[in-house]
Structure formats: structure tokens, C-alpha cells
Design a protein around this motif. Sequence first.
Motif, mmCIF file in Angstrom:
data_model
loop_
_atom_site.group_PDB
_atom_site.id
_atom_site.type_symbol
_atom_site.label_atom_id
_atom_site.label_comp_id
_atom_site.label_asym_id
_atom_site.label_seq_id
_atom_site.Cartn_x
_atom_site.Cartn_y
_atom_site.Cartn_z
ATOM 1 N N GLU A 37 0.808 -1.217 0.000
ATOM 2 C CA GLU A 37 0.000 0.000 0.000
ATOM 3 C C GLU A 37 0.847 1.276 0.000
ATOM 4 N N THR A 38 2.173 1.119 0.017
ATOM 5 C CA THR A 38 3.047 2.298 0.089
ATOM 6 C C THR A 38 4.202 2.276 -0.916
ATOM 7 N N ASP A 39 4.648 1.104 -1.356
ATOM 8 C CA ASP A 39 5.889 1.004 -2.138
ATOM 9 C C ASP A 39 5.836 1.795 -3.441
ATOM 10 N N TYR A 40 4.692 1.779 -4.127
ATOM 11 C CA TYR A 40 4.604 2.511 -5.397
ATOM 12 C C TYR A 40 4.793 4.009 -5.157
ATOM 13 N N MET A 41 4.134 4.558 -4.146
ATOM 14 C CA MET A 41 4.259 5.986 -3.862
ATOM 15 C C MET A 41 5.689 6.357 -3.488
ATOM 16 N N ILE A 42 6.321 5.498 -2.696
ATOM 17 C CA ILE A 42 7.711 5.752 -2.313
ATOM 18 C C ILE A 42 8.598 5.814 -3.547
ATOM 19 N N SER A 43 8.332 4.939 -4.522
ATOM 20 C CA SER A 43 9.152 4.910 -5.736
ATOM 21 C C SER A 43 9.015 6.185 -6.561
ATOM 22 N N LYS A 44 7.972 6.957 -6.333
ATOM 23 C CA LYS A 44 7.721 8.178 -7.088
ATOM 24 C C LYS A 44 8.255 9.434 -6.392
ATOM 25 N N LEU A 45 8.845 9.275 -5.223
ATOM 26 C CA LEU A 45 9.421 10.415 -4.517
ATOM 27 C C LEU A 45 10.813 10.713 -5.046
ATOM 28 N N THR A 46 11.152 11.975 -5.093
ATOM 29 C CA THR A 46 12.535 12.378 -5.345
ATOM 30 C C THR A 46 13.165 12.773 -4.017
ATOM 31 N N ASP A 47 14.502 12.655 -3.954
ATOM 32 C CA ASP A 47 15.239 12.978 -2.728
ATOM 33 C C ASP A 47 14.691 12.201 -1.528
ATOM 34 N N LYS B 247 14.209 9.913 1.624
ATOM 35 C CA LYS B 247 15.008 9.628 2.815
ATOM 36 C C LYS B 247 14.147 8.866 3.807
ATOM 37 N N GLU B 248 14.647 7.727 4.266
ATOM 38 C CA GLU B 248 13.899 6.915 5.238
ATOM 39 C C GLU B 248 14.159 7.421 6.649
ATOM 40 N N ILE B 249 13.086 7.555 7.406
ATOM 41 C CA ILE B 249 13.151 7.992 8.801
ATOM 42 C C ILE B 249 12.421 6.958 9.642
ATOM 43 N N ASN B 250 13.082 6.428 10.649
ATOM 44 C CA ASN B 250 12.467 5.432 11.517
ATOM 45 C C ASN B 250 12.228 6.019 12.898
ATOM 46 N N ILE B 251 10.985 5.959 13.354
ATOM 47 C CA ILE B 251 10.598 6.421 14.676
ATOM 48 C C ILE B 251 9.939 5.254 15.386
ATOM 49 N N MET B 252 10.534 4.827 16.487
ATOM 50 C CA MET B 252 10.117 3.578 17.118
ATOM 51 C C MET B 252 10.186 2.473 16.046
ATOM 52 N N GLN B 253 9.130 1.692 15.902
ATOM 53 C CA GLN B 253 9.155 0.663 14.862
ATOM 54 C C GLN B 253 8.513 1.115 13.557
ATOM 55 N N VAL C 83 6.475 15.546 0.745
ATOM 56 C CA VAL C 83 5.503 14.489 1.032
ATOM 57 C C VAL C 83 6.162 13.482 1.967
ATOM 58 N N ILE C 84 5.390 12.987 2.926
ATOM 59 C CA ILE C 84 5.836 11.917 3.816
ATOM 60 C C ILE C 84 4.958 10.701 3.553
ATOM 61 N N ILE C 85 5.590 9.580 3.218
ATOM 62 C CA ILE C 85 4.863 8.315 3.093
ATOM 63 C C ILE C 85 5.076 7.536 4.387
ATOM 64 N N SER C 86 3.996 7.144 5.029
ATOM 65 C CA SER C 86 4.055 6.483 6.334
ATOM 66 C C SER C 86 3.593 5.039 6.220
ATOM 67 N N VAL D 127 8.991 7.743 4.961
ATOM 68 C CA VAL D 127 9.897 8.120 3.880
ATOM 69 C C VAL D 127 9.531 9.533 3.438
ATOM 70 N N SER D 128 10.471 10.455 3.606
ATOM 71 C CA SER D 128 10.250 11.842 3.201
ATOM 72 C C SER D 128 10.865 12.062 1.831
ATOM 73 N N GLY D 129 10.297 12.968 1.083
ATOM 74 C CA GLY D 129 10.814 13.299 -0.230
ATOM 75 C C GLY D 129 9.964 14.369 -0.875
ATOM 76 N N LYS D 130 10.133 14.536 -2.170
ATOM 77 C CA LYS D 130 9.348 15.506 -2.927
ATOM 78 C C LYS D 130 8.507 14.759 -3.969
ATOM 79 N N PHE D 131 7.285 15.230 -4.116
ATOM 80 C CA PHE D 131 6.411 14.768 -5.196
ATOM 81 C C PHE D 131 5.758 16.001 -5.791
ATOM 82 N N ALA D 132 5.832 16.134 -7.109
ATOM 83 C CA ALA D 132 5.357 17.357 -7.770
ATOM 84 C C ALA D 132 5.990 18.585 -7.138
ATOM 85 N N ASP D 133 7.269 18.429 -6.762
ATOM 86 C CA ASP D 133 8.071 19.517 -6.206
ATOM 87 C C ASP D 133 7.531 20.030 -4.881
ATOM 88 N N TYR D 134 6.876 19.159 -4.113
ATOM 89 C CA TYR D 134 6.369 19.560 -2.797
ATOM 90 C C TYR D 134 6.677 18.452 -1.793
#
Length: 279
Positions: free
Chosen positions: A39-49, A51-57, A70-73, A61-68
Motif C-alpha cells: 500500500e506504500t511502495d509505489y508511492m515511495i518509488s515516485k518520490l525524489t530525494d 530519505k527513510e526515517i524510523n521512529i520507534m518501529q 511528502v511523507i509516506i508512512s 519516507v520523506s521526499g518531494k512529489f510534484a516539487d512539494y
Amino acid sequence: MKHINKFLTALLILTLVIFSNALYADERPILIQGAMPSETDYMISKLTDAKEINIMQYKYVSGKFADYPVIISLTGSGSVNIIISTLKAIEEFNPVIIINQGTAGAHDPKLHTFDIVLGSDFMNTSRWQSLQKSAGEGADYRDIIYKGASYFNYVGDDERSEEIFLQSDENLLNIAHEVISTYKQGKISDGVIATSDSWERRIDRIKYLHSTYGTSCEDMETEPSSQVASMFKIPFLGVRVISNSSLHNEEFNPASGEACQKYVLEIVKQYISKSKIVK
């Protein structure tokens, strides 16, 4: 002189903080949630820049989509996971909107695999109180009273909301309507998303929930996520693709998760465009 220097230093720090917060306010990210990698891998693949961030477990994944921004959780399944991961995301990233999306089982007999439900309303089908029954009188799933959302309302700490339904943000729902034509793998309709930590496959109860409360589909995360968003007054949208239907003997199809993600990214692009937040 020391007092003046301390004052100037404090003033400089305060100015930098205010300036930093002002910049950050213009760049508040869009948070998109999904319970499973499918439910998340496709969106993550579309991010630029990216970066994976792990908080607890929990993985973000933060990045840019359409130059804005976006955080995929990747939230994990169920109410406890979605509540904790949503709270942590709000604390860490201060999102401008939250979109909870993913797969769901159909309650509406008109829905089939790959159809999408835009959650106009959400209902927690786990929170109910049974009617009094004596020994030997049986346990009928219809002999219950739904208690609604369980969060504290804004009036007082000891007053709780008893609303059965929570709603998507009207503006986000309208934006989702504007890009319906981009989706070609099924039909899209508004409906009630039911949430429970249980997976219901009893046909009679599915029909009961649909006929009594108008439920379109069921998942394990949307309603608790919407509760948290409501408490923080963050606009929220729930989007669910039908991945299976016990009503039609349609088994779980993980490919539906990618189809939903593609449509959600169209919603995000439209939101960015209409909000004019891309400079």
C-alpha cells in the motif's frame, strides 16, 4: 553589558526560530499513510530525494512529489499501530493534510475488486455495547448499540463525542472528485468506510452493517487515523480500494494496492495545484 549581550543573543535565537517556523509553515508536508508495503511502495518509488526515517518501529519516507514535500508512512495494521504512527507523524512532521489510503473488503454488493471508495464518512464497528441478555438467551450480533467515536471532544476533558460517524474534509473530498476520470481500473464512489481490528467474513453481518449503517467497505485503520487528525484539526481524507469481496467470493488481490496509490497521487497533484503552494 553582559545583560545586553544575553538579551541580544536571546532575541537573535527567537528571531531565527520565528523565521524558521515561518518557512516551515509554507513547507508543511503532505502525509500519506498505508498499512502494508503493498500500500506504500509505489508511492515511495515516485518520490525524489527520498530519505527513510524510523521512529520507534514505524517507517516514514520523506521526499518531494510534484516539487512539494511528502511523507509516506508505513503504519502497520490495526488501531494501535495507526494511532501511534499518526501521533508520531504529527509531532515530527506537522503535516498540512493527512490521507489514509489502502485496501479494504467490500460491504456494498455493488462493489468489486479495484473499485475505490472515497470515505465521506467513517465508522468504528468495534466500539459497541451489547444489550442485556440472560444466560441461555444467545449472543446475536444485532443486539448491540454502536457508541461512536471515543475521543475527548473540545468542550471538556470529561466529555466524549458520541457521534457514530466522522467525516472526510469537504475540500479534500471535492479535490478527489475532480480527478476521478484519471482512474481506469474500476469505478469510484463516496461511501462509509467501516473500521475494525477484526476481519469480517460472515455474509449476514456484512449485509446487516451495509443495510443498517450504509457501510461500503471495511478496513483496520481509517477511522482511528481520522480521530487523531480531528483532535489536531488537520484536514483528513480516507481512500480505500476494494481488494476482496466475500459477497462475490473475490479473494484478496494485492495488486489493488498499487492501483489505489496511483489514484491517490493524482489527488495529491491536484491538491498541490489548487492550493497554489508550489512556488
